[in-house]
Design a protein around this motif. Structure first.
Motif, PDB file in Angstrom:
ATOM      1  N   MET A   1       0.854  -1.167   0.000  1.00  0.00           N
ATOM      2  CA  MET A   1       0.000   0.000   0.000  1.00  0.00           C
ATOM      3  C   MET A   1       0.901   1.232   0.000  1.00  0.00           C
ATOM      4  SD  MET A   1      -2.829   1.450   2.714  1.00  0.00           S
ATOM      5  CE  MET A   1      -3.351  -0.156   3.150  1.00  0.00           C
ATOM      6  N   ILE A   2       0.502   2.232  -0.776  1.00  0.00           N
ATOM      7  CA  ILE A   2       1.236   3.495  -0.839  1.00  0.00           C
ATOM      8  C   ILE A   2       0.348   4.578  -0.245  1.00  0.00           C
ATOM      9  CG2 ILE A   2       2.256   5.217  -2.366  1.00  0.00           C
ATOM     10  CD1 ILE A   2       2.770   2.956  -4.377  1.00  0.00           C
ATOM     11  N   ALA A   3       0.843   5.272   0.764  1.00  0.00           N
ATOM     12  CA  ALA A   3       0.082   6.364   1.385  1.00  0.00           C
ATOM     13  C   ALA A   3       0.270   7.641   0.566  1.00  0.00           C
ATOM     14  CB  ALA A   3       0.556   6.583   2.814  1.00  0.00           C
ATOM     15  N   LEU A   4      -0.821   8.349   0.319  1.00  0.00           N
ATOM     16  CA  LEU A   4      -0.785   9.607  -0.416  1.00  0.00           C
ATOM     17  C   LEU A   4      -1.263  10.727   0.484  1.00  0.00           C
ATOM     18  CD1 LEU A   4      -2.442   8.390  -3.735  1.00  0.00           C
ATOM     19  CD2 LEU A   4      -0.010   8.558  -3.238  1.00  0.00           C
ATOM     20  N   LYS A   5      -0.639  11.878   0.382  1.00  0.00           N
ATOM     21  CA  LYS A   5      -1.036  13.023   1.183  1.00  0.00           C
ATOM     22  C   LYS A   5      -1.753  14.019   0.281  1.00  0.00           C
ATOM     23  CE  LYS A   5       0.587  16.338   4.492  1.00  0.00           C
ATOM     24  NZ  LYS A   5       1.518  16.479   5.587  1.00  0.00           N
ATOM     25  N   ILE A   6      -2.879  14.540   0.770  1.00  0.00           N
ATOM     26  CA  ILE A   6      -3.631  15.550   0.021  1.00  0.00           C
ATOM     27  C   ILE A   6      -2.981  16.902   0.265  1.00  0.00           C
ATOM     28  CG2 ILE A   6      -5.874  16.655  -0.275  1.00  0.00           C
ATOM     29  CD1 ILE A   6      -7.118  14.014   0.784  1.00  0.00           C
ATOM     30  N   ALA A  21       4.413   4.467  -8.116  1.00  0.00           N
ATOM     31  CA  ALA A  21       3.013   4.400  -8.548  1.00  0.00           C
ATOM     32  C   ALA A  21       2.894   4.748 -10.028  1.00  0.00           C
ATOM     33  CB  ALA A  21       2.146   5.333  -7.707  1.00  0.00           C
ATOM     34  N   LEU A  22       3.652   5.752 -10.477  1.00  0.00           N
ATOM     35  CA  LEU A  22       3.619   6.134 -11.890  1.00  0.00           C
ATOM     36  C   LEU A  22       4.093   4.975 -12.771  1.00  0.00           C
ATOM     37  CD1 LEU A  22       5.081   9.752 -11.660  1.00  0.00           C
ATOM     38  CD2 LEU A  22       2.679   9.086 -11.904  1.00  0.00           C
ATOM     39  N   ILE A  23       5.143   4.322 -12.338  1.00  0.00           N
ATOM     40  CA  ILE A  23       5.663   3.177 -13.100  1.00  0.00           C
ATOM     41  C   ILE A  23       4.635   2.053 -13.138  1.00  0.00           C
ATOM     42  CG2 ILE A  23       7.407   1.344 -13.082  1.00  0.00           C
ATOM     43  CD1 ILE A  23       9.370   3.501 -11.951  1.00  0.00           C
ATOM     44  N   GLU A  24       4.046   1.745 -11.985  1.00  0.00           N
ATOM     45  CA  GLU A  24       3.051   0.666 -11.904  1.00  0.00           C
ATOM     46  C   GLU A  24       1.840   0.955 -12.792  1.00  0.00           C
ATOM     47  OE1 GLU A  24       1.575  -2.959 -10.752  1.00  0.00           O
ATOM     48  OE2 GLU A  24       3.522  -2.167 -10.154  1.00  0.00           O
TER      49      GLU A  24
END
Length: 75
Positions: A1-6, A21-24
């Motif tokens: 899981m990758i956490a993203l910050k708003i 994430a961009l690569i995936e």
């Protein structure tokens, strides 16, 4: 899981996608992503797919042309 910050982006909000994430996703800066709601209520991010975009456009056109008929059939 990758956490993203708003984060704040002008008057809007956004998230920064890490390189992994961009690569995936197979996307790069400037590409279009779609955020969709899955049947289980979760949200999914997917890259733009021209074939799917054409299918959605065709579906929306049919919906506009046959709005009244579809409403009757939905009853």
């Amino acid at each position: 899981m990758i956490a993203l910050k708003i984060i704040q982006v002008g008057n809007s909000a956004g998230v920064v996608l890490p390189k992994e994430a961009l690569i995936e996703l197979g996307v790069k800066k400037g590409d279009t992503l779609y955020l969709t709601k899955a049947p289980d209520g979760s949200m999914r991010v997917a890259p733009h797919d021209e074939r799917v975009a054409r299918q959605i456009e065709a579906f929306e056109e049919v919906g506009r042309q046959y709005r009244d008929t579809l409403r009757i059939l939905a009853k």
